[in-house]
Design an enzyme around this catalytic site. Structure first.
Site, PDB file in Angstrom:
ATOM      1  CE  LYS A  76      23.175   1.318  35.426  1.00 22.80           C
ATOM      2  NZ  LYS A  76      22.562   0.059  34.960  1.00 22.80           N
ATOM      3  CB  SER A 151      25.390  -2.828  35.015  1.00 22.41           C
ATOM      4  OG  SER A 151      24.113  -2.354  34.623  1.00 22.41           O
ATOM      5  CB  SER A 175      21.581  -4.161  35.151  1.00 17.93           C
ATOM      6  OG  SER A 175      22.722  -4.771  34.634  1.00 17.93           O
TER       7      SER A 175
END
Ligand code: GLN
Length: 484
Positions: A76, A151, A175
């Site tokens: 990420k 997210s 998330s």
């Protein structure tokens, strides 16, 4: 190849049926083919990834390997990685090159894993659809007109579309789990403090936690073995004894007590999602588990409490983006104050600004007692709800998200409806507990996730609870159409 588990890939690498360079190239080719539309990655750097793959092959040749040596993992874009552009999906960090490695990145490097690239996400991890990214929306591989969740939406789409073997995510209010649910993956948010936050760009420090996003619980157990560990560079890192997260896999579930909170099956939950989650719970009955009804009475307060505390912490964390030290700086400005104002006006997107404004407001002298302090007190009550619940059961189950993946644009102008995506996940962060999502079926061809919440440090058992289900179902092995 792209459907192999991490364990199978590891075996193929160690017996030299395939090299890490070949495996990495396979994924890089898939990224080149699918990412221009899917937009799951913000940055790929084939030279860097292949250089790491070469090193992994050299490690394998000497026999000094770990379970993940040579395996390509997507990271990420919230983790700072040395020499890699690290943006947090913000214009503010559009051209920021990481000067050091986050602990999580360092742990994967030391294990000999290959960094396959940096995945798209909501800007500063604020969002539930990946639509707040400065680098644009991400498509859900199950239906390209829908969001992957957020997210960690890029990581979720990348794993679902087989653009990587597995990925990392972070979870402040849901998330990891909500995008895992919307993309048909397994995702785990560990107990707060188990994975280091050093070099993980801060959103709400008392809630942020890194974790694995993969296809199965077995894959996640192998990743947890790498990601968990005490780090003196993170003041909230826990000095917890090293564990082998695969150790419980395969144990029978006889006598396991599963708590079903009545608040997780009430108003607001999509009917098909409810039916699928109930069917998964029936499967657990067959596996020998006992079901008990429980209550988490303060569930409805978790969203309002989170949207006081998370913005408060965010407004403080994001004050460092001032145009002086690093990141974006406005080109034209008058005095210093004007430089700050223009830099932040240009560098942050609308959702980030909304959070900074809310956070600054609830921390201001006149409103601190009414909002921030009050929210902290309710946070304590929410943690007590779980404490009481775990006197009656070993794990808690329910839906991960109230609905399946929604259309791109559908909730973009409706923050409240977007915030409600995390109604079942946020309390877990507020209490610091571990939470996990596993694929439990499909509604109109869209994946549905089952959430499993455990007590502190109970990840090894939770992974087995998910694993046992994955031995008798194949939802987690399904692959979206059109991505082969
Ligand atoms: N969707 C929540 C938010 O927008 C949670 C995000 C997260 O876990 N990073 O804040």
């Amino acid at each position: 190849m792209i459907n192999k588990s991490l364990k199978q890939l590891g075996e193929m690498l160690q017996t030299k049926q395939i090299s890490s360079v070949e495996l990495t190239q396979t994924y890089l080719d898939r990224i080149a083919q699918l990412n221009p539309e899917m937009n799951a990655f913000i940055t790929v750097d084939p030279d860097k990834s292949l250089a790491q793959a070469k090193q992994a092959d050299a490690m394998i040749a000497t026999g000094k390997t770990t379970a993940l040596t040579g395996i390509p993992i997507a990271q990420k874009d919230i983790f700072v990685a040395q020499g890699w552009r690290t943006t947090c999906a913000s214009k503010m960090l559009e051209n920021f090159i990481g000067p050091y490695d986050a602990t999580v990145i360092q742990q994967f490097n030391q294990a000999g894993a290959v960094n396959l690239g940096k995945t798209n996400m909501d800007e500063f991890a604020m969002g539930s659809s990946n639509e707040t990214s400065y680098f644009g929306k991400v498509q859900n591989p199950w239906d390209r007109s829908r969001v992957p969740g957020g997210s960690s939406g890029g990581s979720a789409a990348a794993v679902a579309a087989r653009l990587c073997a597995a990925a990392t995510g972070t979870d402040t209010g849901g998330s990891i789990r909500q995008p895992a649910s919307l993309c048909g993956l397994s995702g785990l948010k560990p107990t707060y403090g188990l994975a280091s936050r050093y070099g993980m760009i801060a959103f709400a420090s008392s809630l942020d936690q890194a974790g694995p996003m993969a296809r199965s619980c077995e894959d996640m157990a192998l990743m947890m073995n790498v990601m968990v560990g005490y780090d003196e560079r993170d003041s909230t890192s826990l000095n917890h004894p090293k564990e082998d997260y695969t150790r419980e896999l395969g144990k029978p579930l006889n006598g396991l007590k599963i708590g079903l909170p009545k608040e997780y099956f009430s108003e607001g939950l999509d009917n098909n999602v409810a039916t699928i989650v109930q069917a998964a719970i029936d499967e657990y009955r067959k596996l020998g588990a006992e079901i008990v009804d429980i209550s988490l009475p303060n569930t409805r307060l978790s969203i309002p409490v989170y949207y006081v505390l998370a913005p408060a912490e965010a407004s403080s964390n994001l004050s460092r983006y001032d145009g002086v030290r690093y990141g974006h700086r406005a080109k034209q400005y008058g005095d210093l104050m004007d430089m700050y104002c223009k830099t932040r006006a240009e560098g942050f997107g609308a959702e980030v600004k909304r959070r900074i404004l809310i956070g600054t407001y609830v921390l201001s002298a006149g409103y601190y007692d009414a909002y921030y302090l009050q929210a902290q007190k309710i946070r304590r009550l929410i943690a007590q709800d779980f404490e009481n619940a775990f006197k009656q059961c070993d794990v808690i189950m329910g839906p991960t998200a109230p609905s399946t993946a929604f259309k791109i644009g559908e909730k973009a102008d409706d923050p409240i409806s977007m915030y409600l995506q995390d109604i079942y996940t946020i309390a877990v962060n507020l209490a610091g507990l571990p939470g996990m999502s596993v694929p439990a079926g499909f509604s109109n061809n869209l994946p549905v996730g089952l959430q499993i919440i455990g007590n502190y440090f109970d990840e090894a058992r939770m992974l087995n609870v998910g694993h046992a289900y994955q031995q008798v179902t194949d939802w987690h092995n399904r692959m979206p159409e059109g991505i082969a």
